[in-house]
Design a protein around this motif. Sequence first.
Motif, PDB file in Angstrom:
ATOM      1  N   VAL A 112      10.656  -4.444  12.347  1.00 56.28           N
ATOM      2  CA  VAL A 112       9.368  -3.823  12.171  1.00 56.28           C
ATOM      3  C   VAL A 112       9.261  -2.765  13.382  1.00 56.28           C
ATOM      4  O   VAL A 112      10.142  -2.763  14.343  1.00 56.28           O
ATOM      5  CB  VAL A 112       8.035  -4.612  12.361  1.00 56.28           C
ATOM      6  N   ALA A 113       8.250  -1.684  13.240  1.00 53.50           N
ATOM      7  CA  ALA A 113       8.153  -0.483  14.082  1.00 53.50           C
ATOM      8  C   ALA A 113       6.803  -0.771  14.747  1.00 53.50           C
ATOM      9  O   ALA A 113       5.755  -1.112  14.027  1.00 53.50           O
ATOM     10  CB  ALA A 113       8.402   0.683  13.460  1.00 53.50           C
ATOM     11  N   ARG A 114       6.571  -0.517  16.131  1.00 56.99           N
ATOM     12  CA  ARG A 114       5.351  -0.601  16.472  1.00 56.99           C
ATOM     13  C   ARG A 114       5.092   0.689  17.386  1.00 56.99           C
ATOM     14  O   ARG A 114       6.091   1.096  18.106  1.00 56.99           O
ATOM     15  CB  ARG A 114       5.206  -1.969  17.674  1.00 56.99           C
ATOM     16  N   LEU A 115       3.800   1.093  17.378  1.00 56.34           N
ATOM     17  CA  LEU A 115       3.619   2.270  18.309  1.00 56.34           C
ATOM     18  C   LEU A 115       2.172   1.830  19.038  1.00 56.34           C
ATOM     19  O   LEU A 115       1.471   1.418  18.378  1.00 56.34           O
ATOM     20  CB  LEU A 115       2.999   3.372  17.294  1.00 56.34           C
ATOM     21  N   ASP A 116       2.532   1.839  20.358  1.00 54.61           N
ATOM     22  CA  ASP A 116       1.339   1.375  20.902  1.00 54.61           C
ATOM     23  C   ASP A 116       0.858  -0.076  20.758  1.00 54.61           C
ATOM     24  O   ASP A 116      -0.058  -0.410  20.811  1.00 54.61           O
ATOM     25  CB  ASP A 116       0.173   2.409  20.692  1.00 54.61           C
ATOM     26  N   GLY A 117       1.919  -0.818  20.503  1.00 56.84           N
ATOM     27  CA  GLY A 117       1.680  -2.386  20.270  1.00 56.84           C
ATOM     28  C   GLY A 117       1.217  -2.405  18.791  1.00 56.84           C
ATOM     29  O   GLY A 117       1.205  -3.482  18.076  1.00 56.84           O
ATOM     30  N   ARG A 118       1.000  -1.437  17.867  1.00 54.18           N
ATOM     31  CA  ARG A 118       0.293  -1.526  16.509  1.00 54.18           C
ATOM     32  C   ARG A 118       1.548  -1.665  15.669  1.00 54.18           C
ATOM     33  O   ARG A 118       2.454  -0.853  15.643  1.00 54.18           O
ATOM     34  CB  ARG A 118      -0.394  -0.699  16.183  1.00 54.18           C
ATOM     35  N   LEU A 119       1.531  -2.342  14.638  1.00 58.51           N
ATOM     36  CA  LEU A 119       2.461  -2.424  13.574  1.00 58.51           C
ATOM     37  C   LEU A 119       2.525  -1.239  12.771  1.00 58.51           C
ATOM     38  O   LEU A 119       1.427  -0.950  12.110  1.00 58.51           O
ATOM     39  CB  LEU A 119       2.269  -3.853  12.734  1.00 58.51           C
ATOM     40  N   VAL A 120       3.462  -0.336  12.669  1.00 62.32           N
ATOM     41  CA  VAL A 120       3.585   0.675  11.793  1.00 62.32           C
ATOM     42  C   VAL A 120       4.670   1.050  10.827  1.00 62.32           C
ATOM     43  O   VAL A 120       4.645   2.057  10.362  1.00 62.32           O
ATOM     44  CB  VAL A 120       3.261   2.319  12.882  1.00 62.32           C
ATOM     45  N   GLY A 121       5.580   0.087  10.696  1.00 66.40           N
ATOM     46  CA  GLY A 121       6.443   0.464   9.715  1.00 66.40           C
ATOM     47  C   GLY A 121       7.480  -0.746   9.651  1.00 66.40           C
ATOM     48  O   GLY A 121       7.232  -1.840  10.451  1.00 66.40           O
ATOM     49  N   THR A 122       8.437  -0.888   8.801  1.00 71.54           N
ATOM     50  CA  THR A 122       9.277  -1.893   8.318  1.00 71.54           C
ATOM     51  C   THR A 122      10.507  -1.338   7.819  1.00 71.54           C
ATOM     52  O   THR A 122      10.538  -0.149   7.063  1.00 71.54           O
ATOM     53  CB  THR A 122       8.544  -2.908   7.108  1.00 71.54           C
ATOM     54  N   VAL A 123      11.640  -2.234   7.872  1.00 72.10           N
ATOM     55  CA  VAL A 123      12.768  -1.885   7.318  1.00 72.10           C
ATOM     56  C   VAL A 123      13.438  -3.211   7.008  1.00 72.10           C
ATOM     57  O   VAL A 123      13.512  -3.938   7.836  1.00 72.10           O
ATOM     58  CB  VAL A 123      13.530  -0.748   8.009  1.00 72.10           C
ATOM     59  N   ARG A 124      13.964  -3.347   6.015  1.00 67.67           N
ATOM     60  CA  ARG A 124      14.880  -4.444   5.611  1.00 67.67           C
ATOM     61  C   ARG A 124      16.534  -4.046   5.948  1.00 67.67           C
ATOM     62  O   ARG A 124      16.804  -3.105   5.227  1.00 67.67           O
ATOM     63  CB  ARG A 124      14.626  -4.901   4.219  1.00 67.67           C
ATOM     64  N   VAL A 125      17.194  -4.872   6.401  1.00 66.56           N
ATOM     65  CA  VAL A 125      18.365  -4.389   6.549  1.00 66.56           C
ATOM     66  C   VAL A 125      19.415  -5.727   6.111  1.00 66.56           C
ATOM     67  O   VAL A 125      18.837  -6.901   6.321  1.00 66.56           O
ATOM     68  CB  VAL A 125      18.765  -4.214   8.132  1.00 66.56           C
ATOM     69  N   PHE A 138      19.977  -0.698   3.475  1.00 69.84           N
ATOM     70  CA  PHE A 138      18.414  -0.708   4.013  1.00 69.84           C
ATOM     71  C   PHE A 138      17.337  -0.489   2.702  1.00 69.84           C
ATOM     72  O   PHE A 138      17.852   0.283   1.900  1.00 69.84           O
ATOM     73  CB  PHE A 138      18.236   0.152   5.342  1.00 69.84           C
ATOM     74  N   GLY A 139      16.510  -1.085   2.918  1.00 66.56           N
ATOM     75  CA  GLY A 139      15.377  -1.044   1.731  1.00 66.56           C
ATOM     76  C   GLY A 139      14.023  -1.242   2.483  1.00 66.56           C
ATOM     77  O   GLY A 139      13.772  -1.582   3.844  1.00 66.56           O
ATOM     78  N   MET A 140      13.111  -1.244   1.746  1.00 68.53           N
ATOM     79  CA  MET A 140      11.710  -1.866   2.234  1.00 68.53           C
ATOM     80  C   MET A 140      11.415  -0.741   3.437  1.00 68.53           C
ATOM     81  O   MET A 140      10.694  -1.130   4.373  1.00 68.53           O
ATOM     82  CB  MET A 140      11.491  -3.049   2.537  1.00 68.53           C
ATOM     83  N   LEU A 141      11.734   0.298   3.355  1.00 68.95           N
ATOM     84  CA  LEU A 141      11.570   1.385   4.430  1.00 68.95           C
ATOM     85  C   LEU A 141      10.125   2.016   4.202  1.00 68.95           C
ATOM     86  O   LEU A 141       9.809   2.630   3.380  1.00 68.95           O
ATOM     87  CB  LEU A 141      12.518   2.538   4.410  1.00 68.95           C
ATOM     88  N   VAL A 142       9.235   1.717   5.292  1.00 67.75           N
ATOM     89  CA  VAL A 142       7.983   2.088   5.266  1.00 67.75           C
ATOM     90  C   VAL A 142       7.265   2.548   6.248  1.00 67.75           C
ATOM     91  O   VAL A 142       7.570   1.939   7.746  1.00 67.75           O
ATOM     92  CB  VAL A 142       7.010   0.900   4.828  1.00 67.75           C
ATOM     93  N   ALA A 143       6.562   3.797   6.486  1.00 65.76           N
ATOM     94  CA  ALA A 143       5.722   4.163   7.647  1.00 65.76           C
ATOM     95  C   ALA A 143       4.342   3.921   7.189  1.00 65.76           C
ATOM     96  O   ALA A 143       3.822   4.278   6.061  1.00 65.76           O
ATOM     97  CB  ALA A 143       6.291   5.411   7.903  1.00 65.76           C
ATOM     98  N   SER A 144       3.483   3.519   8.118  1.00 67.65           N
ATOM     99  CA  SER A 144       2.006   3.463   7.778  1.00 67.65           C
ATOM    100  C   SER A 144       1.614   4.901   7.531  1.00 67.65           C
ATOM    101  O   SER A 144       1.730   5.746   8.138  1.00 67.65           O
ATOM    102  CB  SER A 144       1.376   2.839   9.045  1.00 67.65           C
ATOM    103  N   LYS A 204       0.795  -1.189   0.050  1.00 68.55           N
ATOM    104  CA  LYS A 204      -0.055   0.056  -0.058  1.00 68.55           C
ATOM    105  C   LYS A 204       0.889   1.168   0.034  1.00 68.55           C
ATOM    106  O   LYS A 204       0.575   2.333  -0.820  1.00 68.55           O
ATOM    107  CB  LYS A 204      -0.855  -0.027   1.154  1.00 68.55           C
ATOM    108  N   ALA A 205       1.856   1.217   0.829  1.00 70.78           N
ATOM    109  CA  ALA A 205       2.660   2.374   1.003  1.00 70.78           C
ATOM    110  C   ALA A 205       3.377   2.708  -0.345  1.00 70.78           C
ATOM    111  O   ALA A 205       3.464   3.842  -0.761  1.00 70.78           O
ATOM    112  CB  ALA A 205       3.918   2.124   2.007  1.00 70.78           C
ATOM    113  N   TYR A 206       3.858   1.672  -1.045  1.00 71.43           N
ATOM    114  CA  TYR A 206       4.657   1.750  -2.238  1.00 71.43           C
ATOM    115  C   TYR A 206       3.758   2.174  -3.372  1.00 71.43           C
ATOM    116  O   TYR A 206       4.183   2.974  -4.513  1.00 71.43           O
ATOM    117  CB  TYR A 206       5.620   0.717  -2.584  1.00 71.43           C
ATOM    118  N   ALA A 207       2.577   1.703  -3.532  1.00 67.44           N
ATOM    119  CA  ALA A 207       1.553   1.755  -4.421  1.00 67.44           C
ATOM    120  C   ALA A 207       1.327   3.290  -4.460  1.00 67.44           C
ATOM    121  O   ALA A 207       1.129   4.009  -5.850  1.00 67.44           O
ATOM    122  CB  ALA A 207       0.158   1.007  -4.290  1.00 67.44           C
ATOM    123  N   ASP A 208       1.039   3.920  -3.281  1.00 60.41           N
ATOM    124  CA  ASP A 208       0.980   5.377  -3.325  1.00 60.41           C
ATOM    125  C   ASP A 208       2.243   6.373  -3.707  1.00 60.41           C
ATOM    126  O   ASP A 208       2.301   7.146  -4.557  1.00 60.41           O
ATOM    127  CB  ASP A 208       0.586   5.683  -1.622  1.00 60.41           C
TER     128      ASP A 208
END
Length: 184
Positions: free
Chosen positions: A68-81, A91-97, A35-39
């Motif tokens: 993965v990044a979690r905010l208040d327990g929720r999945l909100v981001g990713t990064v590949r290292v 690093f790649g696949m860097l995404v914030a919700s 979804k993040a990359y489609a946008d």
Amino acid sequence: MQEAEPGQPVEISLVPLDQADNAEFVTRIADLVNKAYADAEKGLWRDGTRRTSADEVAAVIRAGQLAVARLDGRLVGTVRVQRLHSGEAEFGMLVASPQHRGLGIGRALVTFAEAWARDRGLDRMQLELLVPRAWTDPVKDFLRHWYTRIGYREVRVGQLDEAYPAHVPYLATPCDFVIFHKTL
Ligand SMILES: CC(C)(COP(=O)(O)OP(=O)(O)OC[C@H]1O[C@@H](n2cnc3c(N)ncnc32)[C@H](O)[C@@H]1OP(=O)(O)O)[C@@H](O)C(=O)NCCC(=O)NCCS
């Protein structure tokens, strides 16, 4: 820009390898990335092209490369290292919700990736930025400026047809990728 809420720190961690078999989790990550990359890469790819798949995400987790990044327990981001054969970290696949942009999640993910590399004795980080050849994309322009602001320098422009020929048929417009390095 909003500040991250005190008491709600972004928590970033490598995904345990056994989560590669957690189909629901893997699908959630693939959906977030797609979804993040489609946008972010609208107009660069033919309609329906996806940035990743559940199989690829599972393989990245199995390789110990996904955080993965979690905010208040929720999945909100990713990064590949990963460590490249050339000896750099990347690093790649860097995404914030999309619902949590501007809170520092992207910055925290990059900081995590850089610390991951330093902890492994790697002294250079690489990233690749896909850019359209014929026009200026404001999203990519923002990323270019941001990466420069946080210490990354353009080292060369790669040709997609040489490095990733399998991706070329899915492009909607000719693209190159800019390679950035940062000394850690
Ligand atoms: C790139 C991405 C991960 C950034 O995520 P984010 O959590 O919103 O980023 P941050 O909140 O950490 O902000 C990053 C920088 O942008 C700035 N910024 C954020 N929102 C901003 C806004 N609305 N206006 C101006 N600057 C802004 C921040 O100040 C920060 O700069 P700094 O590090 O110099 O302080 C996110 O936009 C995304 O997922 N994009 C789609 C996928 C993508 O293109 N990934 C990169 C591929 S190379």
